[in-house]
Design an enzyme around this catalytic site. Sequence first.
Site, PDB file in Angstrom:
ATOM      1  NE  ARG A 108     -40.394  56.631  -1.101  1.00  0.00           N
ATOM      2  CZ  ARG A 108     -41.061  55.507  -0.908  1.00  0.00           C
ATOM      3  NH1 ARG A 108     -41.297  54.685  -1.910  1.00  0.00           N
ATOM      4  NH2 ARG A 108     -41.530  55.205   0.294  1.00  0.00           N
ATOM      5  CG  ASP A 109     -44.889  55.350  -1.240  1.00  0.00           C
ATOM      6  OD1 ASP A 109     -44.792  54.678  -2.278  1.00  0.00           O
ATOM      7  OD2 ASP A 109     -45.264  54.869  -0.161  1.00  0.00           O
TER       8      ASP A 109
ATOM      9  CG  HIS B  60     -44.540  53.575   4.608  1.00  0.00           C
ATOM     10  ND1 HIS B  60     -44.123  54.769   4.072  1.00  0.00           N
ATOM     11  CD2 HIS B  60     -45.073  52.867   3.577  1.00  0.00           C
ATOM     12  CE1 HIS B  60     -44.392  54.775   2.762  1.00  0.00           C
ATOM     13  NE2 HIS B  60     -44.969  53.639   2.437  1.00  0.00           N
TER      14      HIS B  60
ATOM     15  CG  HIS C 294     -49.515  52.100   1.150  1.00  0.00           C
ATOM     16  ND1 HIS C 294     -49.448  52.488  -0.161  1.00  0.00           N
ATOM     17  CD2 HIS C 294     -48.262  52.261   1.638  1.00  0.00           C
ATOM     18  CE1 HIS C 294     -48.216  52.857  -0.458  1.00  0.00           C
ATOM     19  NE2 HIS C 294     -47.465  52.727   0.610  1.00  0.00           N
TER      20      HIS C 294
ATOM     21  CB  CYS D 257     -54.294  51.738  -4.599  1.00  0.00           C
ATOM     22  SG  CYS D 257     -54.097  49.965  -4.519  1.00  0.00           S
TER      23      CYS D 257
ATOM     24  CG  ASN E  36     -48.081  56.721   0.950  1.00  0.00           C
ATOM     25  OD1 ASN E  36     -47.703  57.083  -0.150  1.00  0.00           O
ATOM     26  ND2 ASN E  36     -47.437  55.821   1.648  1.00  0.00           N
TER      27      ASN E  36
HETATM   28 ZN    ZN Z   1     -45.373  52.970   0.481  1.00  0.00          ZN
END
Ligand code: ZN
Length: 318
Positions: free
Chosen positions: A13-14, A210, A212, A243, A252
């Site tokens: 997902r991310d 969560h 990063h 990123c 992440n």
């Molecule tokens: Zn995220």
Amino acid sequence: MPIDIEISEVGPRDGLQSLSDIMPTEAKMAWIKAQHEAGTPEIEVGSFVPPKLLPQLADTPELVAFATKLEGLTVAALVPNLRGLEGAVASGAHKVSLPFSMSETHSLRNLKKDHTQMREEIQRCLSYLETIPVDRRPKFEVGLATAFGCTIEGDVPESRVIAIAEELVRMGVDEVGLSDTTGMGNPAQLKRVATGIWEHCGRDKLTGVHLHNTRGQGLANALMAVEIGIHTIDSSLGGIGGCPWAPGASGNIVTEDLVFLLESMGLNTGIDLEALIAVRDIVSAALPNAELYGFTPAAGIPLHYEVARRTSKEALSE
Ligand code: ZN
């Protein structure tokens, strides 16, 4: 052996949502299956957003249906609103997470809603969930996005994050999650905010973070989370997604490095590190342009890994 720290894989997902290349559904299924076989207890397989906005994740309903057949796997999905939640429930997701940006400016840009509108949307979601039979009702979590700072607003006051968390819990959300969406957080801040939320909401209302790795602080923040008693940590295979503001910095935190850290400390994740690293081949074959990060996969699993795990486990059980 019970799991000490639950790793929630969010790469499908991310990670994938921030890449422009679209991974074929078959490859996503192979990834999810292989990672489940490596022992990953929870996977966020996609997001119920309109395919027009995120074509990379258009196959989310199929992936949820596929993943819920994998035994013992918790299947999570992101939803931006009530419509997304309805899709997630129809597909049979076990857990849904709705992002609520603590920075109102970011909220307006990301979901086109100010904080009042976000509260109203969450209330609609909660009312809808009431109508769903308990055995089909997913766990409903609101992710406190940009909780550690915003790329537009800058500082996000800790008191605001804690107050909103308290309000959401009072409204009836099952849990809130702490999200360092922008990779701006530090361990001391994480400890203060988590502790503040626990004081106002109860410990069971915040169990996951969560993180990063935008500024390389991901594992330091994860370690603090573990030290203070957080149970679930999101990460992505190969830190996929990257990123856009910091070339070379992963998105992440990298699942492989997180597993190495936790297992070496004697904490059981249920994940076989060697099998996990092998999953990278599936991802890189399907997305040849995507960069995969991670120190452990690059350097290799050290010879003393098993000894380190055993020594730490013995010390923990004393
Ligand atoms: Zn995220």
